[in-house]
Each structure stands twice: as C-alpha cells, then as structure tokens.
Design an enzyme around this catalytic site. Structure first.
Site, PDB file in Angstrom:
ATOM      1  N   HIS A 201       7.013   6.345  10.748  1.00 33.61           N
ATOM      2  CA  HIS A 201       6.366   6.253   9.441  1.00 33.61           C
ATOM      3  C   HIS A 201       5.734   7.632   9.219  1.00 33.61           C
ATOM      4  O   HIS A 201       4.517   7.789   9.260  1.00 33.61           O
ATOM      5  CB  HIS A 201       5.308   5.148   9.498  1.00 33.61           C
ATOM      6  CG  HIS A 201       4.770   4.742   8.160  1.00 33.61           C
ATOM      7  ND1 HIS A 201       5.247   5.240   6.977  1.00 33.61           N
ATOM      8  CD2 HIS A 201       3.798   3.871   7.820  1.00 33.61           C
ATOM      9  CE1 HIS A 201       4.595   4.689   5.977  1.00 33.61           C
ATOM     10  NE2 HIS A 201       3.702   3.852   6.461  1.00 33.61           N
TER      11      HIS A 201
ATOM     12  N   ARG B 161       0.816  -1.213   0.000  1.00 33.84           N
ATOM     13  CA  ARG B 161       0.000   0.000   0.000  1.00 33.84           C
ATOM     14  C   ARG B 161       0.855   1.271   0.000  1.00 33.84           C
ATOM     15  O   ARG B 161       0.643   2.188  -0.791  1.00 33.84           O
ATOM     16  CB  ARG B 161      -0.921   0.004   1.224  1.00 33.84           C
ATOM     17  CG  ARG B 161      -2.386   0.039   0.907  1.00 33.84           C
ATOM     18  CD  ARG B 161      -3.154   0.237   2.191  1.00 33.84           C
ATOM     19  NE  ARG B 161      -2.659  -0.684   3.209  1.00 33.84           N
ATOM     20  CZ  ARG B 161      -3.196  -1.873   3.448  1.00 33.84           C
ATOM     21  NH1 ARG B 161      -4.235  -2.270   2.775  1.00 33.84           N
ATOM     22  NH2 ARG B 161      -2.695  -2.664   4.383  1.00 33.84           N
ATOM     23  N   THR B 162       1.831   1.289   0.899  1.00 32.28           N
ATOM     24  CA  THR B 162       2.666   2.494   1.005  1.00 32.28           C
ATOM     25  C   THR B 162       3.441   2.722  -0.293  1.00 32.28           C
ATOM     26  O   THR B 162       3.535   3.843  -0.798  1.00 32.28           O
ATOM     27  CB  THR B 162       3.648   2.354   2.191  1.00 32.28           C
ATOM     28  OG1 THR B 162       2.893   2.145   3.380  1.00 32.28           O
ATOM     29  CG2 THR B 162       4.503   3.589   2.360  1.00 32.28           C
TER      30      THR B 162
ATOM     31  N   LYS C 255      24.660  -9.772  -2.039  1.00 32.35           N
ATOM     32  CA  LYS C 255      26.085  -9.416  -2.063  1.00 32.35           C
ATOM     33  C   LYS C 255      26.576  -8.865  -0.724  1.00 32.35           C
ATOM     34  O   LYS C 255      27.770  -8.654  -0.547  1.00 32.35           O
ATOM     35  CB  LYS C 255      26.329  -8.405  -3.185  1.00 32.35           C
ATOM     36  CG  LYS C 255      26.162  -9.038  -4.561  1.00 32.35           C
ATOM     37  CD  LYS C 255      26.314  -8.030  -5.665  1.00 32.35           C
ATOM     38  CE  LYS C 255      26.132  -8.733  -7.015  1.00 32.35           C
ATOM     39  NZ  LYS C 255      25.993  -7.804  -8.123  1.00 32.35           N
TER      40      LYS C 255
ATOM     41  N   ARG D 107      11.878   2.227   2.551  1.00 33.59           N
ATOM     42  CA  ARG D 107      11.252   1.441   3.625  1.00 33.59           C
ATOM     43  C   ARG D 107      12.277   0.389   4.022  1.00 33.59           C
ATOM     44  O   ARG D 107      12.931  -0.206   3.149  1.00 33.59           O
ATOM     45  CB  ARG D 107      10.014   0.747   3.062  1.00 33.59           C
ATOM     46  CG  ARG D 107       9.409  -0.278   3.990  1.00 33.59           C
ATOM     47  CD  ARG D 107       8.370   0.372   4.839  1.00 33.59           C
ATOM     48  NE  ARG D 107       7.458  -0.567   5.438  1.00 33.59           N
ATOM     49  CZ  ARG D 107       6.230  -0.236   5.798  1.00 33.59           C
ATOM     50  NH1 ARG D 107       5.777   0.967   5.577  1.00 33.59           N
ATOM     51  NH2 ARG D 107       5.453  -1.100   6.393  1.00 33.59           N
TER      52      ARG D 107
END
Lengths: 307, 151
Positions: A134, A55-56, A85, A106
């Site tokens: 957030h 959603r974000t 890596k 995020r």
C-alpha cells in the site's frame, strides 16, 4: 529537469529510491503550503476499487479534484459488470487504461497491481493489493514523520500491535531503512514481525530490537506507530490478556519526549484510548489528512514531466 | 568403477545428470521435458551414494543440457553433476549456478497471489540467504523457502 517519477508505475515502496521518496515528500510539502489546482487539468484518473476502501478512495479522489483533474471509476467491483462477466483483470486493465491518464487501483489479491502494470498503457498506482503493498500509505506516513520531526534521518521508531499482518508496518520499515532509523518491534508472539522482513533488515545493517512493552523504550522514541491487534487472531480470553498490553493511554506516554508523535494508519478501535487524542502527542488524524497531500504529490509527479 | 559395475547403463552420446537427491529425479525429467525428446533415457532412482546416502541419476542419449538448463537444475539439485558425453567419454562438465530468475516453472505458494487467476507465467527472483535458496514472487512479493515451491 524531468522528474524521475514521470509516467512511472507506483506498485511497491521497495521500487523507490531514497531520492524519489524525498522528491514526493518535498512535493507534498509544497502542495500543502501552495495549492496548485491546475496540475491535473484535462487529465482523467481512473479510480478502480475492486474491493471497498472508503478512506483511501476518497483521499485519492479528493487529491485528483484538488489538482483540477477528473475521476472515473468504481468503489467496489460488486457494483460493476466486471465481476459478473468473468473478465480477467488483465483485459479490464487494458480497456480502462485506454480511457484514462492514470490508473489508481485497489484489489483484494496480492500482486494485482504489478500484473496490471504489465497490461496498462498508463501509469498504475497501487492503492493496496491484498496484504501485500500500500505504497501511498507509506508515502503519507513518511510525509507525516518528516512534517513532525523535520527529518527522516536517524529517528527512533517503535511499531506496536499486529506486526505480522500489518502491511503498513512492513512497507514503512522498508522505506525508513533508507534513512538510517532505529526500530523497536513490540508485538504479541503470534503477531511478531515476519522473519523474512527481519532478515532483510539484518542484511541492510539496520538496528532493530524486540521489546515487550512501550514503557521500556518510551523515552527514546521519536515516533510511536500503533496498529490494531485484531480480535479474530486470538481466542476471547487470550485476546483480553494480549490486547491490554498493547493499548496506548496517556499514562503510557508519561516519559515521552516532547517531540514524540503517535501515528496510526486508522481505523483506530480501542488500541489508543480517546483521551490520548487530547495530548500533544496524538497526530493520527493529521496523518490521515496528509494522505491527500501525499497522493496529490504522487499524482502530480507521475502526470507532469516537471512541476 | 568399470562399465560392468555401472548401476545404470553407460551412454554413447548425451548428458548424464548424477548426484540428484533421491526423489528429485522424476521431477527433473518432467521439468526439462526430457521425456518428450523421444531419445533413449535411463533413470536410476534411490541408488546407493557415498555422499548423499541415496541418489537419483538420469542419462539421456543425444541430448545436451544447455548452461541455462543446468542453472535451472541447481534449483532442485544444487549438488548435482552434469556431464556431457561423447563416444562414452566425458567431454565437458557443466558448472551449476543458481539462476537470478525463474519463470513458468513453479506456481506461487501464496494462494491469494494474482498469478493463479490471470494469463501470466509465474516469475520468481532467486536468492541464496545463509545457504538457503529463497524465491521471491514477482507479483505478490512474498519470499518462500525451496521446500514450499510446487512445480
């Protein structure tokens, strides 16, 4: 006049002044009513989701597209070579920021965005770092509250559910404390608002109270902010007992003011029954939609000296 | 108390850190890298103290603790006294004040804090809340009580 958010990192809601929050809200109002599809023209925004958050991510990417910008990035670091890596986050940020004009990220670890800001050559926008911050969720919450109430000043807001782990609640109380709001905290003992946050509110002289049920305070509320009580925090029997106390039904809303709005950061599971959706109080889907406008506002301000 | 009664030998020139809560002395030696100075150091652990019950004491020859170091000391031993010695006499007493920030001393107690995995020094903002020292991590923004902080 240059806006104060131009080229600024957006890491934590506590970094914002009241005037800056109001600027974002005013800009979101403006963009919702008068779209400006040129504000990110020729800009590239990196959308780097080191953990999935559909959603974000879609909300941010829609915001960039609606402003005429281009998006690069990934939706989950598992699908990139970065994790395999073993590159440090610091090095990844150095490289990716050199490709882009803003870096939306995020990450599952707390503090990742603050660290990224130390290494990025472009503004970092925190789209969630572990259980910490957030800030864009808080901006969309504030925008939605303003949209429904016409003000942020002096409102009475109840927070219900998981107040211990709910970062949206933590950030929103911090932000609303700049506007003289009154809070009710309604949660099971095991998921009560953390002491350190209550201490912060006390230090700021904010009026807050703990209550056992929504019905006790319903007639005073302007905003009822629901969150999910997660099953895994309790054993089965205890969960059934606890969860039933924190489920919102139309009956619980009986004494609500006409102007009350129910918000929820979503996903909603069973803490709001679906028949609440049909009441005039439900506003959580509009709230989710407002995420795009709030993120448009933030990106536009961070990447444009003046609008 | 005359010199013959001293619990730890007097020093000619240097620094005496006294009234350290028992158990913190070794930690302080490590924190300030005092062992690496190669100067003569005398340490008393679990000495009787009227005020504290038991205390630690550190005496370092030919070394002057700076005001900044004394402030860091306040994180471990807020009631410690720091005396600078010249020719067996106290010439200056340093006042301890909590520093506003502390960098690279403690690791963050939050195991999910990004500072554990990346090439950065830990950073904390230090605040006194109702007489208790609290550390707020610059990265994960969590606040911690002094007892949770590991060097």
């Amino acid at each position: 006049m240059a806006n104060p958010l131009y080229q600024k990192h957006v890491i934590s809601i506590s970094d914002f002044t009241r005037a800056e929050l109001e600027l974002v809200i005013d800009t979101a109002v403006m963009l919702k009513t008068h779209p400006r599809p040129e504000l990110l023209k020729h800009k590239v925004v990196a959308s780097c989701f080191f953990e999935a958050s559909t959603r974000t991510r879609l909300s941010f990417e829609t915001a960039v597209h609606r402003l005429g910008g281009a998006v690069i990035g990934f939706s989950d670091s598992g699908s990139t070579s970065l994790a395999k890596k073993g590159e440090t986050l610091a090095d990844s940020v150095r490289i990716i920021s050199s490709y882009s004009d803003a870096f939306v990220m995020r990450h599952p670890q707390e503090g990742a965005a603050r660290l990224a800001a130390e290494y990025s050559s472009v503004p970092v926008i925190n789209a969630g770092d572990g259980s910490n911050q957030h800030p864009t969720q808080t901006l969309l919450d504030l925008f939605t509250i303003y949209e429904t109430q016409g003000t942020l000043q002096g409102l009475t807001v109840a927070f219900v559910g998981d107040l211990k782990y709910g970062r949206t609640v933590h950030s929103l109380t911090q932000a609303l404390s700049l506007f003289g709001c009154k809070f009710y905290f309604i949660a099971p003992q095991a998921l009560a608002m953390p002491d350190y946050l209550c201490d912060e509110l006390t230090e700021k002289g904010i009026n807050f109270e703990f209550r056992d049920s929504m019905e006790e305070v319903m007639d005073e509320l302007d905003i009822l902010y629901m969150t999910r009580v997660q099953k895994e925090r309790f054993d089965e029997t205890e969960y059934v007992h606890v969860a039933s106390k924190y489920v919102l039904t139309p009956q619980v809303l009986e004494n609500a003011k006409d102007s009350l709005k129910v918000l929820h950061p979503l996903p909603r599971i069973d803490e709001i029954t679906v028949d609440v959706d049909d009441t005039p109080y439900a506003y959580y889907f509009e709230q989710a939609e407002n995420g795009v406008y709030a993120r448009q506002a933030l990106l536009a301000l961070v990447l444009n000296e003046s609008l | 108390m005359n010199k013959s009664q001293l619990q730890v030998e007097a020093i000619h020139n240097g620094t005496v850190i006294d009234h350290i809560p028992a158990g913190q002395g070794i930690k302080i030696l490590q924190l300030f890298g005092l062992v690496q100075t190669h100067e003569k150091i005398t340490v008393g652990l679990n000495l009787p103290s009227k005020a504290l019950g038991a205390k630690d004491i550190i005496k370092v020859e030919n070394t002057r603790l700076t005001a900044a170091q004394a402030n860091q000391l306040a994180l471990f031993a807020p009631d410690a006294t720091v005396n600078l010695i010249e020719d067996f006499e106290v010439v200056e007493k340093l006042q301890l004040q909590l520093p506003e920030q502390v960098e690279g001393v403690f690791s963050c107690p939050n195991s999910n804090c990004i500072s554990h995995n990346e090439p950065v020094s830990s950073k904390f903002r230090v605040r006194a809340v109702s007489g208790q020292v609290r550390f707020r991590c610059n990265y994960c923004e969590k606040s911690f009580h002094r007892d949770l902080m590991a060097v």
